[in-house]
Design an enzyme around this catalytic site. Structure first.
Site, short mmCIF file in Angstrom:
data_model
loop_
_atom_site.label_atom_id
_atom_site.label_comp_id
_atom_site.label_asym_id
_atom_site.label_seq_id
_atom_site.Cartn_x
_atom_site.Cartn_y
_atom_site.Cartn_z
N GLY A 1 0.78 -1.22 0.00
CA GLY A 1 0.00 0.00 0.00
C GLY A 1 0.81 1.27 0.00
N HIS A 2 2.14 1.16 -0.07
CA HIS A 2 3.01 2.36 0.04
C HIS A 2 4.09 2.30 -1.04
CE1 HIS A 2 5.59 5.43 2.01
NE2 HIS A 2 4.47 5.81 2.56
N PHE A 3 3.93 2.60 -2.17
CA PHE A 3 2.72 2.98 -2.89
C PHE A 3 2.57 2.02 -4.05
CE2 PHE A 3 4.50 6.97 -1.17
CZ PHE A 3 3.45 7.37 -0.35
N VAL B 1 7.84 2.65 -2.04
CA VAL B 1 8.75 3.46 -1.25
C VAL B 1 8.65 2.99 0.20
CG1 VAL B 1 9.27 5.79 -0.41
CG2 VAL B 1 8.50 5.47 -2.77
#
Length: 150
Positions: free
Chosen positions: A53-55, A60
């Site tokens: 979820g990042h990203f 990252v």
């Protein structure tokens, strides 16, 4: 003269701090000078849970997790420096100061987490941490931790 320690590998890290996957964010410690400094190593791979979820499409490593990795390296250093006096103890964050996130950390990077003790008094330890990928500092922070009974 400063007492040095051989590299601290993953099995010993898991004996010294309570963190486990997925929250265990260091793979080993090198350049260990007990009670003074060490370098934590984190091999960042696409398999990390946080990249979902990042990203999406642009992975990252979250800066706060890099600071957490610094703190884990410091926790290993403190616990190893205390030797048997660390039985039944746990280390908690107290503060994070002067955090700076300079450059993204991405899959394939090897983070070198340079940890230096600034001062300690009783059960309070203050550290300077720097995260490096190759010759570039990606993140830095000053943080304080407290050693307490479990």
């Amino acid at each position: 003269m400063t007492e040095t320690s051989p590299d601290i590998l993953i099995n010993e890290i898991m004996e010294l701090i309570p963190h486990r996957i997925p929250m265990l964010l260091i793979d080993k410690l090198t350049d260990v000078k007990l009670g003074e400094s060490a370098t934590g190593i984190k091999n960042v791979t696409m398999n990390e849970w946080f990249f979902q979820g990042h990203f999406p499409g642009h992975p990252v490593m979250p800066g706060v997790l890099i600071v957490e990795a610094m703190a884990q390296a410091a926790g290993v250093l403190v616990t190893k420096s205390m030797s048997q006096n660390s039985d039944g103890k746990i280390i908690y964050f107290m503060s994070i100061e002067e955090a700076k996130f300079r450059k993204p950390v991405v899959p394939g990077d090897t983070l070198k987490l340079k940890i230096t003790l600034l001062k300690s008094r009783g059960n309070i330890w203050k550290f300077k941490g720097e995260a490096w990928v190759e010759d570039v500092m990606t993140d830095e922070a000053t943080f304080t931790a407290m050693i307490a009974s479990k």
